[in-house]
Design a protein around this motif. Structure first.
Motif, PDB file in Angstrom:
ATOM      1  N   SER A 158       0.815  -1.213   0.000  1.00 56.99           N
ATOM      2  CA  SER A 158       0.000   0.000   0.000  1.00 56.99           C
ATOM      3  C   SER A 158       0.849   1.263   0.000  1.00 56.99           C
ATOM      4  O   SER A 158       0.534   2.240  -0.682  1.00 56.99           O
ATOM      5  CB  SER A 158      -0.931   0.001   1.220  1.00 56.99           C
ATOM      6  OG  SER A 158      -1.888  -1.028   1.148  1.00 56.99           O
ATOM      7  N   PHE A 189      -5.479  -5.412   8.388  1.00 57.63           N
ATOM      8  CA  PHE A 189      -5.290  -5.443   6.934  1.00 57.63           C
ATOM      9  C   PHE A 189      -3.802  -5.443   6.607  1.00 57.63           C
ATOM     10  O   PHE A 189      -3.310  -6.300   5.861  1.00 57.63           O
ATOM     11  CB  PHE A 189      -5.987  -4.235   6.297  1.00 57.63           C
ATOM     12  CG  PHE A 189      -5.676  -4.021   4.842  1.00 57.63           C
ATOM     13  CD1 PHE A 189      -6.258  -4.815   3.865  1.00 57.63           C
ATOM     14  CD2 PHE A 189      -4.803  -3.010   4.449  1.00 57.63           C
ATOM     15  CE1 PHE A 189      -5.981  -4.607   2.520  1.00 57.63           C
ATOM     16  CE2 PHE A 189      -4.527  -2.789   3.112  1.00 57.63           C
ATOM     17  CZ  PHE A 189      -5.112  -3.595   2.136  1.00 57.63           C
ATOM     18  N   HIS A 190      -3.076  -4.511   7.162  1.00 56.31           N
ATOM     19  CA  HIS A 190      -1.638  -4.440   6.914  1.00 56.31           C
ATOM     20  C   HIS A 190      -0.917  -5.663   7.479  1.00 56.31           C
ATOM     21  O   HIS A 190      -0.010  -6.215   6.842  1.00 56.31           O
ATOM     22  CB  HIS A 190      -1.062  -3.162   7.523  1.00 56.31           C
ATOM     23  CG  HIS A 190      -1.617  -1.912   6.936  1.00 56.31           C
ATOM     24  ND1 HIS A 190      -1.545  -1.622   5.595  1.00 56.31           N
ATOM     25  CD2 HIS A 190      -2.261  -0.857   7.524  1.00 56.31           C
ATOM     26  CE1 HIS A 190      -2.118  -0.440   5.369  1.00 56.31           C
ATOM     27  NE2 HIS A 190      -2.554   0.032   6.515  1.00 56.31           N
ATOM     28  N   ALA A 217      -9.899  -4.312   7.671  1.00 51.87           N
ATOM     29  CA  ALA A 217     -10.378  -4.322   6.288  1.00 51.87           C
ATOM     30  C   ALA A 217     -10.028  -5.693   5.744  1.00 51.87           C
ATOM     31  O   ALA A 217      -9.056  -6.315   6.188  1.00 51.87           O
ATOM     32  CB  ALA A 217      -9.723  -3.236   5.441  1.00 51.87           C
ATOM     33  N   VAL A 219      -8.782  -8.540   3.023  1.00 52.86           N
ATOM     34  CA  VAL A 219      -7.642  -8.671   2.116  1.00 52.86           C
ATOM     35  C   VAL A 219      -8.075  -9.576   0.965  1.00 52.86           C
ATOM     36  O   VAL A 219      -8.736 -10.585   1.195  1.00 52.86           O
ATOM     37  CB  VAL A 219      -6.439  -9.284   2.877  1.00 52.86           C
ATOM     38  CG1 VAL A 219      -5.240  -9.488   1.957  1.00 52.86           C
ATOM     39  CG2 VAL A 219      -6.045  -8.400   4.070  1.00 52.86           C
ATOM     40  N   ARG A 222      -9.220  -4.501   0.346  1.00 47.20           N
ATOM     41  CA  ARG A 222      -9.501  -3.496   1.376  1.00 47.20           C
ATOM     42  C   ARG A 222     -10.970  -3.080   1.412  1.00 47.20           C
ATOM     43  O   ARG A 222     -11.293  -1.917   1.670  1.00 47.20           O
ATOM     44  CB  ARG A 222      -8.597  -2.280   1.225  1.00 47.20           C
ATOM     45  CG  ARG A 222      -8.397  -1.543   2.545  1.00 47.20           C
ATOM     46  CD  ARG A 222      -7.324  -0.495   2.494  1.00 47.20           C
ATOM     47  NE  ARG A 222      -7.044  -0.004   3.838  1.00 47.20           N
ATOM     48  CZ  ARG A 222      -6.057   0.831   4.148  1.00 47.20           C
ATOM     49  NH1 ARG A 222      -5.248   1.276   3.197  1.00 47.20           N
ATOM     50  NH2 ARG A 222      -5.870   1.219   5.383  1.00 47.20           N
ATOM     51  N   TYR A 256     -12.021   0.687   5.844  1.00 43.92           N
ATOM     52  CA  TYR A 256     -12.126  -0.019   4.562  1.00 43.92           C
ATOM     53  C   TYR A 256     -12.872   0.817   3.535  1.00 43.92           C
ATOM     54  O   TYR A 256     -13.650   1.713   3.875  1.00 43.92           O
ATOM     55  CB  TYR A 256     -12.800  -1.386   4.745  1.00 43.92           C
ATOM     56  CG  TYR A 256     -14.229  -1.379   5.232  1.00 43.92           C
ATOM     57  CD1 TYR A 256     -15.289  -1.020   4.399  1.00 43.92           C
ATOM     58  CD2 TYR A 256     -14.536  -1.782   6.534  1.00 43.92           C
ATOM     59  CE1 TYR A 256     -16.603  -1.045   4.839  1.00 43.92           C
ATOM     60  CE2 TYR A 256     -15.855  -1.821   6.988  1.00 43.92           C
ATOM     61  CZ  TYR A 256     -16.887  -1.440   6.135  1.00 43.92           C
ATOM     62  OH  TYR A 256     -18.189  -1.467   6.572  1.00 43.92           O
TER      63      TYR A 256
END
Length: 277
Positions: A158, A189-190, A217, A219, A222, A256
């Motif tokens: 990202s 998410f990350h 969020a 994957v 997102r 998200y």
């Protein structure tokens, strides 16, 4: 049960920003977060929060610059913070002071101090040392107002070049700072993209007392939970279980991009959340 906060920078994209507060409250949210408030009047945001019975639980320091126009220009130019960038300490402090002013008016208990891209030619050790020094200063300033300072690991896809990518790195930084009000913003998410093993990470880090906020969020795209690869029923059950054992009572930010961006699409996409209320 998890406590969800609507991320108004991403959710309700069909509405003007200030109208998103009303929409979030109508959908049952009790708290909100977003990237930046600086382009709007403090009084206008505070009024929306009060009118809708919403808590402001998180926002970011400026990405760079020294005023609102500079903040916008920095973001547009790809800047993602200055906390780890040697030579920009004065800029970081000025931006953090702005964030503290906003946090006071909005009664926001947490400020995400944006770490930034690693400076060209700077080693990881130099970036770490700069980040630790800036956070020690920020921690002292934030403590005067009863605020927490958060840092967030970002995945390498990202934001390529972001200095902080992993949970263990973030926790080492927080421990080195040595201030009780400096914590990690754990974005699942990350974390899934860089590390995976989310259940183990939650069980490892929530009991430390150094996780100040969680964000979610799915994957890879997102979007909202249920649109990707993560088993959210298991993840939320894990958060509930670990929280009950260790006393973690933070918020979970829904950071998200709704799959449906048409009018009312964010609200229609919230079916995933109803079972957790």
């Amino acid at each position: 049960m998890p406590r969800f906060a609507a991320n108004l920078s991403m959710m309700y994209p069909d509405l003007p920003f200030l109208d998103r507060f009303d929409a979030a409250a109508k959908d049952g949210f009790k708290a909100v977060e977003y990237l930046f408030p600086y382009a709007f009047a403090k009084a206008d945001i505070a009024a929306r929060l009060k009118a809708n019975g919403l808590q402001q639980v998180l926002f970011n320091t400026p990405p760079g610059g020294s005023d609102v126009a500079g903040f916008d220009a920095a973001w547009a130019a790809g800047q993602r913070g200055s906390a780890s960038v040697p030579g920009r300490e004065a800029e970081f402090r000025a931006g953090f002071a702005q964030a503290l002013d906003w946090a006071e008016v909005l009664a926001c208990p947490r400020i995400h101090a944006m770490v930034g891209l690693r400076a060209e030619g700077a080693s990881a050790d130099i970036a770490d040392a700069t980040l630790i020094g800036n956070l020690q200063w920020a921690a002292a300033e934030a403590a005067k107002a009863g605020r927490d300072v958060l840092v967030e690991p970002i995945n390498t896809r990202s934001i390529p070049g972001f200095h902080l990518n992993r949970q263990d790195h973030a926790h080492r930084i927080v421990q080195a700072v040595g201030a009780a009000n400096v914590k990690v913003q754990m974005d699942l998410f990350h974390c899934q993209i860089v590390e995976g093993d989310l259940s183990a990470k939650i069980a490892q880090y929530l009991p430390t007392g150094r996780v100040g906020h969680i964000q979610i969020a799915d994957v890879p795209a997102r979007h909202e939970p249920g649109t990707g690869e993560i088993n959210w029923a298991h993840i939320f059950q894990t958060i509930d279980q670990v929280s009950a054992e260790c006393g973690w009572d933070g918020w979970i930010g829904c950071e998200y991009n709704p799959l449906d961006t048409t009018a009312g699409g964010t609200s229609r996409g919230l079916a995933w959340m109803q079972k957790y209320r």
